[in-house]
Design a protein around this motif. Sequence first.
Motif, PDB file in Angstrom:
ATOM      1  N   CYS A  74      26.772  48.079  44.495  1.00 49.18           N
ATOM      2  CA  CYS A  74      28.164  47.519  44.135  1.00 49.18           C
ATOM      3  C   CYS A  74      28.603  46.186  44.145  1.00 49.18           C
ATOM      4  CB  CYS A  74      29.137  48.181  45.241  1.00 49.18           C
ATOM      5  SG  CYS A  74      28.982  47.747  46.864  1.00 49.18           S
ATOM      6  N   GLY A  77      32.233  44.713  44.471  1.00 45.87           N
ATOM      7  CA  GLY A  77      33.311  45.754  44.123  1.00 45.87           C
ATOM      8  C   GLY A  77      33.855  45.726  42.934  1.00 45.87           C
ATOM      9  N   SER A  78      33.603  45.085  41.815  1.00 45.37           N
ATOM     10  CA  SER A  78      34.483  44.852  40.690  1.00 45.37           C
ATOM     11  C   SER A  78      34.520  46.429  39.929  1.00 45.37           C
ATOM     12  CB  SER A  78      33.890  43.992  39.669  1.00 45.37           C
ATOM     13  OG  SER A  78      33.975  42.632  40.217  1.00 45.37           O
ATOM     14  N   ILE A  81      36.480  48.933  42.232  1.00 45.49           N
ATOM     15  CA  ILE A  81      37.964  49.059  41.849  1.00 45.49           C
ATOM     16  C   ILE A  81      38.162  50.215  40.746  1.00 45.49           C
ATOM     17  CG2 ILE A  81      39.842  47.518  41.171  1.00 45.49           C
ATOM     18  CD1 ILE A  81      38.908  45.662  43.125  1.00 45.49           C
ATOM     19  N   ALA A 103      33.303  42.598  49.234  1.00 41.86           N
ATOM     20  CA  ALA A 103      33.756  43.535  48.356  1.00 41.86           C
ATOM     21  C   ALA A 103      34.958  44.241  49.280  1.00 41.86           C
ATOM     22  CB  ALA A 103      32.618  44.453  47.997  1.00 41.86           C
ATOM     23  N   ARG A 104      34.864  44.546  50.374  1.00 44.54           N
ATOM     24  CA  ARG A 104      35.914  45.354  51.231  1.00 44.54           C
ATOM     25  C   ARG A 104      37.095  44.399  51.466  1.00 44.54           C
ATOM     26  NH1 ARG A 104      32.538  46.031  55.322  1.00 44.54           N
ATOM     27  NH2 ARG A 104      31.776  48.183  54.913  1.00 44.54           N
ATOM     28  N   ARG A 106      37.947  41.896  49.592  1.00 47.30           N
ATOM     29  CA  ARG A 106      38.444  41.754  48.176  1.00 47.30           C
ATOM     30  C   ARG A 106      39.260  42.725  47.532  1.00 47.30           C
ATOM     31  NH1 ARG A 106      34.423  38.761  43.830  1.00 47.30           N
ATOM     32  NH2 ARG A 106      34.916  37.077  45.284  1.00 47.30           N
ATOM     33  N   CYS A 107      38.411  44.019  47.489  1.00 47.48           N
ATOM     34  CA  CYS A 107      39.133  45.297  46.807  1.00 47.48           C
ATOM     35  C   CYS A 107      40.117  45.855  47.788  1.00 47.48           C
ATOM     36  CB  CYS A 107      38.001  46.275  46.729  1.00 47.48           C
ATOM     37  SG  CYS A 107      36.411  45.818  45.787  1.00 47.48           S
ATOM     38  N   GLN A 110      43.325  43.805  46.885  1.00 43.91           N
ATOM     39  CA  GLN A 110      43.970  44.115  45.399  1.00 43.91           C
ATOM     40  C   GLN A 110      44.499  45.305  45.580  1.00 43.91           C
ATOM     41  OE1 GLN A 110      40.905  42.756  42.758  1.00 43.91           O
ATOM     42  NE2 GLN A 110      42.026  43.924  41.091  1.00 43.91           N
ATOM     43  N   LEU A 111      43.825  46.394  46.173  1.00 39.52           N
ATOM     44  CA  LEU A 111      44.478  47.672  45.862  1.00 39.52           C
ATOM     45  C   LEU A 111      45.566  48.002  46.607  1.00 39.52           C
ATOM     46  CD1 LEU A 111      40.956  49.490  45.787  1.00 39.52           C
ATOM     47  CD2 LEU A 111      42.305  49.233  43.839  1.00 39.52           C
TER      48      LEU A 111
END
Length: 246
Positions: A74, A77-78, A81, A103-104, A106-107, A110-111
Amino acid sequence: MSTSTPTDTYTRRRGEIEHYFDRTAADTWARLTSTAPVSRVRATVRAGRDRMRDTLLQWLPADLSGQRVLDAGCGTGSFAIELARRGAQVLAIDLSPQLVDVARERCGAQLQAERVLERVGGSIDFRSGDMSAPELGRFDHVVAMDSLIHYRTVDAVRVLGQLSDRTAGSMVITFAPASPLLWAFYGAGKLFPRSDRSPSIVPVSRAALARQLRMQPAMSGWQLADTQRIASGFYTSQAYRLLKAR
């Protein structure tokens, strides 16, 4: 004469990849997958990866509500998402704990800002480890974007065979297509400063890949539905959509 078994070569290569991404290139990879300025060489890689991600997403259902999807390799994480935005229950796994941490964070940020998961019911479970581990469970779809390209073809296909037994719908994957141009780019890449070098890849011809897939018993119930090559400067990758026979 080498006496390594296929399992030995996969395990050894997996350790080399983890070392590269976790201890050598985590910061560079995090920058590449962000919107931060990068060198011209890496800008072509970024653009190519964006096009490849769009291609693989087009091959997956627009509505993944209630479906379990493995994002194998992953990175930051792009892809995870985008899957969660479609309502998928995503298990996103990577060998590099550092990249998974990126990833954890950043995502999640964003979410949460979008509040989209509250509407579609998607989720992301980030983990570090081996994409083929049986304890990860079963899936409706598997995504492996540019994560198998670092392994020998026989080892990569063996991983697909292991995943195919636990996948109900489709696998969208990429390989590095063998060609004189790719070999030239690969060789030329070694002339650039270390910060611009890509991790080692293993190019494979379509004929060799097809032969290895036919030789893998677990893949006997799968068929190639689509393929697409993406080339952008120093990024070249071949996408495949494999479907399970009904």
